[in-house]
Design a protein around this motif. Sequence first.
Motif, PDB file in Angstrom:
ATOM      1  N   LEU A   1      57.173 -10.634 -18.506  1.00  0.00           N
ATOM      2  CA  LEU A   1      56.615 -11.462 -17.441  1.00  0.00           C
ATOM      3  C   LEU A   1      55.114 -11.529 -17.689  1.00  0.00           C
ATOM      4  N   ASP A   2      54.738 -12.516 -18.497  1.00  0.00           N
ATOM      5  CA  ASP A   2      53.347 -12.658 -18.915  1.00  0.00           C
ATOM      6  C   ASP A   2      52.963 -14.133 -18.910  1.00  0.00           C
ATOM      7  N   HIS A   3      51.836 -14.459 -19.531  1.00  0.00           N
ATOM      8  CA  HIS A   3      51.353 -15.843 -19.501  1.00  0.00           C
ATOM      9  C   HIS A   3      52.311 -16.817 -20.167  1.00  0.00           C
ATOM     10  N   THR A   4      53.089 -16.378 -21.135  1.00  0.00           N
ATOM     11  CA  THR A   4      54.028 -17.291 -21.793  1.00  0.00           C
ATOM     12  C   THR A   4      55.376 -17.342 -21.085  1.00  0.00           C
ATOM     13  N   GLY A   5      55.780 -16.265 -20.450  1.00  0.00           N
ATOM     14  CA  GLY A   5      57.101 -16.219 -19.816  1.00  0.00           C
ATOM     15  C   GLY A   5      57.095 -16.500 -18.325  1.00  0.00           C
ATOM     16  N   GLY A   6      55.950 -16.764 -17.747  1.00  0.00           N
ATOM     17  CA  GLY A   6      55.865 -16.885 -16.306  1.00  0.00           C
ATOM     18  C   GLY A   6      56.048 -18.272 -15.730  1.00  0.00           C
ATOM     19  N   ASP A   7      56.001 -19.313 -16.565  1.00  0.00           N
ATOM     20  CA  ASP A   7      56.069 -20.674 -16.037  1.00  0.00           C
ATOM     21  C   ASP A   7      57.381 -20.962 -15.313  1.00  0.00           C
ATOM     22  N   ARG A   8      58.496 -20.566 -15.879  1.00  0.00           N
ATOM     23  CA  ARG A   8      59.800 -20.805 -15.229  1.00  0.00           C
ATOM     24  C   ARG A   8      59.886 -20.036 -13.921  1.00  0.00           C
ATOM     25  N   LEU A   9      59.425 -18.790 -13.904  1.00  0.00           N
ATOM     26  CA  LEU A   9      59.437 -18.017 -12.665  1.00  0.00           C
ATOM     27  C   LEU A   9      58.570 -18.698 -11.615  1.00  0.00           C
ATOM     28  N   ARG A  10      57.423 -19.165 -12.003  1.00  0.00           N
ATOM     29  CA  ARG A  10      56.530 -19.849 -11.064  1.00  0.00           C
ATOM     30  C   ARG A  10      57.229 -21.058 -10.439  1.00  0.00           C
ATOM     31  N   ARG A  11      57.943 -21.839 -11.258  1.00  0.00           N
ATOM     32  CA  ARG A  11      58.657 -23.013 -10.740  1.00  0.00           C
ATOM     33  C   ARG A  11      59.765 -22.594  -9.773  1.00  0.00           C
ATOM     34  N   LEU A  12      60.528 -21.569 -10.130  1.00  0.00           N
ATOM     35  CA  LEU A  12      61.603 -21.093  -9.246  1.00  0.00           C
ATOM     36  C   LEU A  12      61.040 -20.567  -7.931  1.00  0.00           C
ATOM     37  N   LEU A  13      59.936 -19.834  -8.003  1.00  0.00           N
ATOM     38  CA  LEU A  13      59.319 -19.301  -6.787  1.00  0.00           C
ATOM     39  C   LEU A  13      58.733 -20.411  -5.924  1.00  0.00           C
ATOM     40  N   ASN A  14      58.136 -21.412  -6.550  1.00  0.00           N
ATOM     41  CA  ASN A  14      57.606 -22.542  -5.784  1.00  0.00           C
ATOM     42  C   ASN A  14      58.723 -23.223  -5.010  1.00  0.00           C
ATOM     43  N   ALA A  15      59.869 -23.411  -5.643  1.00  0.00           N
ATOM     44  CA  ALA A  15      61.011 -24.033  -4.968  1.00  0.00           C
ATOM     45  C   ALA A  15      61.521 -23.136  -3.839  1.00  0.00           C
ATOM     46  N   ALA A  16      61.620 -21.846  -4.094  1.00  0.00           N
ATOM     47  CA  ALA A  16      62.125 -20.914  -3.078  1.00  0.00           C
ATOM     48  C   ALA A  16      61.182 -20.816  -1.885  1.00  0.00           C
ATOM     49  N   CYS A  17      59.891 -20.912  -2.123  1.00  0.00           N
ATOM     50  CA  CYS A  17      58.899 -20.764  -1.047  1.00  0.00           C
ATOM     51  C   CYS A  17      58.814 -21.986  -0.147  1.00  0.00           C
ATOM     52  N   THR A  18      59.476 -23.073  -0.512  1.00  0.00           N
ATOM     53  CA  THR A  18      59.455 -24.250   0.355  1.00  0.00           C
ATOM     54  C   THR A  18      60.440 -24.126   1.506  1.00  0.00           C
ATOM     55  N   ALA A  19      61.348 -23.168   1.446  1.00  0.00           N
ATOM     56  CA  ALA A  19      62.325 -22.970   2.522  1.00  0.00           C
ATOM     57  C   ALA A  19      61.642 -22.397   3.761  1.00  0.00           C
ATOM     58  N   PHE A  20      62.263 -22.623   4.909  1.00  0.00           N
ATOM     59  CA  PHE A  20      61.777 -22.007   6.141  1.00  0.00           C
ATOM     60  C   PHE A  20      62.064 -20.509   6.062  1.00  0.00           C
ATOM     61  N   ALA A  21      61.049 -19.686   6.320  1.00  0.00           N
ATOM     62  CA  ALA A  21      61.175 -18.222   6.279  1.00  0.00           C
ATOM     63  C   ALA A  21      61.907 -17.764   5.010  1.00  0.00           C
ATOM     64  N   PRO A  22      61.352 -18.050   3.838  1.00  0.00           N
ATOM     65  CA  PRO A  22      62.038 -17.698   2.593  1.00  0.00           C
ATOM     66  C   PRO A  22      62.214 -16.197   2.424  1.00  0.00           C
ATOM     67  N   ARG A  23      63.383 -15.829   1.956  1.00  0.00           N
ATOM     68  CA  ARG A  23      63.690 -14.432   1.623  1.00  0.00           C
ATOM     69  C   ARG A  23      63.990 -14.410   0.129  1.00  0.00           C
ATOM     70  N   ILE A  24      63.140 -13.708  -0.621  1.00  0.00           N
ATOM     71  CA  ILE A  24      63.218 -13.749  -2.077  1.00  0.00           C
ATOM     72  C   ILE A  24      63.231 -12.327  -2.636  1.00  0.00           C
ATOM     73  N   VAL A  25      64.183 -12.069  -3.527  1.00  0.00           N
ATOM     74  CA  VAL A  25      64.211 -10.816  -4.281  1.00  0.00           C
ATOM     75  C   VAL A  25      64.075 -11.168  -5.748  1.00  0.00           C
ATOM     76  N   ILE A  26      63.157 -10.510  -6.416  1.00  0.00           N
ATOM     77  CA  ILE A  26      62.999 -10.703  -7.855  1.00  0.00           C
ATOM     78  C   ILE A  26      63.543  -9.466  -8.556  1.00  0.00           C
TER      79      ILE A  26
END
Length: 106
Positions: free
Chosen positions: A18-43
Amino acid sequence: MTATAFQGAVVITVCGPLDHTGGDRLRRLLNAACTAFAPRIVIDLTEVGFMDSAGLNILLTAHHRAAKAGGWLRLAGASEQVLATLHVVGVDTVIGVHLTVAAALA
């Protein structure tokens, strides 16, 4: 990297560093998850052997976004090396860190 709905939360399983090269996909998934009302996220970090400052930044940004939306972000299954990184910079005092995904969902 996968994102799965489970027990009212989104569980994101990360594989590899989980570094500068491997983080882009995670960032996109988290951005999508954070748009939900009261998001509950486990990584799920079980398969992450290395994390640098870019990975830490992604986690902290998502944590703040989830909290601002009335939800939460929790980490699970971190290796000793990743736990040490989280601890050295104090991320483990800001974001909940759990041994397993089940514990993070409880």
